[in-house]
Design a protein around this motif. Structure first.
Motif, short mmCIF file in Angstrom:
data_model
loop_
_atom_site.label_atom_id
_atom_site.label_comp_id
_atom_site.label_asym_id
_atom_site.label_seq_id
_atom_site.Cartn_x
_atom_site.Cartn_y
_atom_site.Cartn_z
N ASN A 26 11.47 4.56 1.96
CA ASN A 26 11.48 5.25 3.26
C ASN A 26 10.08 5.76 3.58
O ASN A 26 9.35 6.18 2.69
CB ASN A 26 12.45 6.43 3.21
N CYS A 27 9.76 5.77 4.86
CA CYS A 27 8.43 6.22 5.29
C CYS A 27 8.30 7.73 5.07
O CYS A 27 9.19 8.50 5.41
CB CYS A 27 8.26 5.91 6.77
N THR A 28 7.18 8.16 4.44
CA THR A 28 6.92 9.60 4.33
C THR A 28 5.61 9.97 5.03
O THR A 28 4.95 10.93 4.66
CB THR A 28 6.93 10.09 2.87
N ASN A 29 5.23 9.17 6.01
CA ASN A 29 4.11 9.51 6.91
C ASN A 29 2.77 9.70 6.22
O ASN A 29 2.03 10.63 6.52
CB ASN A 29 4.44 10.77 7.74
N HIS A 30 2.46 8.80 5.26
CA HIS A 30 1.13 8.85 4.63
C HIS A 30 0.13 7.97 5.39
O HIS A 30 -1.06 8.17 5.30
CB HIS A 30 1.19 8.33 3.20
N TYR A 31 0.64 6.94 6.03
CA TYR A 31 -0.15 5.97 6.80
C TYR A 31 -1.09 5.13 5.93
O TYR A 31 -2.09 4.60 6.42
CB TYR A 31 -0.94 6.66 7.93
N ALA A 32 -0.78 5.02 4.64
CA ALA A 32 -1.53 4.10 3.78
C ALA A 32 -1.37 2.67 4.31
O ALA A 32 -2.28 1.86 4.20
CB ALA A 32 -1.03 4.18 2.35
N CYS A 33 -0.21 2.38 4.91
CA CYS A 33 0.08 1.06 5.47
C CYS A 33 -0.97 0.66 6.49
O CYS A 33 -1.53 -0.43 6.45
CB CYS A 33 1.46 1.06 6.11
N ALA A 80 0.82 -1.21 0.00
CA ALA A 80 0.00 0.00 0.00
C ALA A 80 0.85 1.26 0.00
O ALA A 80 0.43 2.30 -0.50
CB ALA A 80 -0.92 0.01 1.22
N CYS A 81 2.04 1.19 0.57
CA CYS A 81 2.88 2.39 0.74
C CYS A 81 3.28 2.95 -0.61
O CYS A 81 3.76 2.22 -1.47
CB CYS A 81 4.13 2.04 1.54
#
Lengths: 261, 226
Positions: free
Chosen positions: A213-220, A168-169
């Motif tokens: 890298n995580c970009t703080n979308h929170y799709a996960c 998802a990310c």
């Protein structure tokens, strides 16, 4: 019920894939998504065609095998559900359904909808365990665990390692998976002795595996079939920054493997 | 291996660099907006403030520090963004739009456009290579007439529009940045997450309206006195 399926077909890891359209007819609304694919596969085998390869094991929502992106959603449109627990009644009759494998550099497609998720195993191998002495079972009350810590550890431990967070990310990042595995053990006394080396090893193994890298979308967290919240990622950041800035392990233990391009 | 070198080679360490440099830049922007708003007190206050800064012995140290912050912020973010693109070589036919809201998806886009605006802004008001000729350049007290320059610049609709557009982009960038910053630094808990979700748009709105007020006031004729 009738559906039009657009399914990714790819014969092997080295070969190019493409979408193939399959109409399916007379599907019971009470078939699971995987059972619907079983019906289609019977038909394909009957016609002498290769069946659609997909991962599955328990079919009760706890093994994390049934990885596929359905109409843009990992595990399909129903929140908190794995593909095996998704039923055809959740789709409109006559719907067009696109089915794709997880797409990530760290998850190469092996065949059709099956991807190699060994990258997640490498993250676990780098520290997702506790070392215990074998022997007689310890007394159940030998170590005190608070209710709050037990609840948080359990919430993280619900992760089934399916990889939907990576799928998802937008960046193909495995932060939610790694966070769940790190936090689960960091919350418990059994996880304390290896706490620093665990988070260092797992984060560096995650980076080496080619995840983004995580970009703080929170799709996960929205895609997670076990609804693991994104605040565990903040806790992972906290754990890692704490280990990196204060632990002796970060200076004294060598990085096991360098990044391979 | 050195602790900091090893930290900055990890994904979380790199994100810490982007978040920490971004926080310092955000602090600078608030000071900048505060200084700008001296224009409301009239030409004397603004020109005096500008004159004090121009003569400050730490001016170049401050400028070089800002340049370094911007360079670290932009270059690290670009390195991370390239790795993120590489992490998904084959795109989905149908994109999972889950959770990934627009400001977050547009961070690289808004960031690069803001960088272009920054270059224009420095050429315009610091180097004064573009923009209107202001005559006379000095005010009555022999200081650079910043007030007159601002009013003359924003009286041009095109220049005012560029600045207003850039402030819109800044808002787009900051609303995701401020919320994400807490997460990256490790602060996210049910008990105060609601507050952070309010704080991000509130701080963004405060800053952007502080900057955007000046071109809007000049266009409306409330500043500069026609």
């Amino acid at each position: 019920m009738d559906f039009t399926l657009h399914i990714w077909r790819q014969h092997g890891a080295a070969e190019a894939g493409r979408f193939v359209t399959y109409p399916v007819r007379g599907i019971s609304p009470d078939l699971s998504f995987l059972e619907m694919l079983d019906v289609l596969n019977e038909e394909l085998v009957g016609r002498g065609e290769a069946p659609i390869a997909f991962d599955h094991d328990c079919r009760e929502g706890i093994c994390g095998s049934c990885a596929m992106v359905i109409n843009g959603d990992p595990h399909g449109p129903l929140p908190g559900t794995t593909t095996c627990q998704l039923y055809m009644r959740h789709f409109a009759n006559g719907a067009e359904i696109t089915v794709e494998p997880w797409r990530a550099r760290a998850f190469p497609v092996l065949r059709d909808l099956i991807v190699d998720r060994a990258a997640l195993d490498r993250v676990i191998q780098a520290g997702g365990y506790v070392s215990v002495n074998t022997g007689a079972a310890p007394d159940a009350h030998a170590l005190t665990v608070s209710k709050q810590a037990a609840d948080a550890a359990f919430e993280a431990a619900a992760c089934i390692g399916c990889g939907a967070c990576v799928a998802a990310c937008p960046n193909g990042s495995a932060m939610l998976f790694t966070a769940a595995k790190v936090v689960q053990l960091a919350m418990l006394p059994q996880g304390r002795p290896e706490r620093a080396r665990r988070v260092i090893g797992m984060v560096e193994a995650m980076d080496d595996a080619g995840f983004g890298n995580c970009t703080n979308h929170y799709a996960c967290a929205e895609a997670c079939p076990k609804q693991i919240p994104a605040r565990f990622i903040a806790r992972l950041n906290r754990e890692f920054l704490n280990a990196a800035l204060t632990s002796r392990e970060f200076v004294e233990l060598a990085r096991p493997h360098e990044h391979e391009e | 291996m050195n602790r900091l070198v090893r930290l900055f080679r990890t994904s979380i360490g790199s994100k810490l660099v982007v978040a920490a440099s971004g926080t310092l830049l955000l602090g600078f922007l608030f000071v900048h907006a505060g200084g700008n708003l001296l224009i409301l007190k009239g030409p004397d206050a603004l020109n005096g403030y500008a004159d004090w800064m121009q003569g400050h012995p730490l001016l170049w140290g401050f400028r070089l520090g800002l340049l370094a912050l911007f360079a670290v912020h932009v270059l690290t973010a670009i390195r991370l963004a390239r790795a993120n693109r590489a992490a998904r070589p084959t795109p989905y036919r149908r994109i999972a739009r889950l959770g990934a809201r627009l400001p977050g998806r547009l961070m690289v886009f808004s960031g690069l456009l803001l960088l272009a605006f920054l270059i224009f802004h420095l050429l315009h008001l610091t180097v004064r290579a573009v923009g209107p000729e202001v005559q006379p350049l000095l005010d009555g007290a022999g200081r650079v007439d910043v007030y007159g320059m601002i009013v003359a610049s924003f009286s041009e609709p095109l220049t005012a529009a560029v600045y207003l557009l850039a402030m819109g982009l800044l808002g787009l960038h900051l609303v995701h940045a401020i919320e994400g910053l807490f997460q990256t630094l490790g602060f996210n808990h049910e008990s105060y997450q609601g507050l952070i979700r309010l704080l991000a748009p509130a701080l963004t709105l405060l800053l952007v309206s502080g900057f955007a007020a000046i071109p809007l006031l000049v266009i409306s004729g409330a500043l500069g006195g026609g």
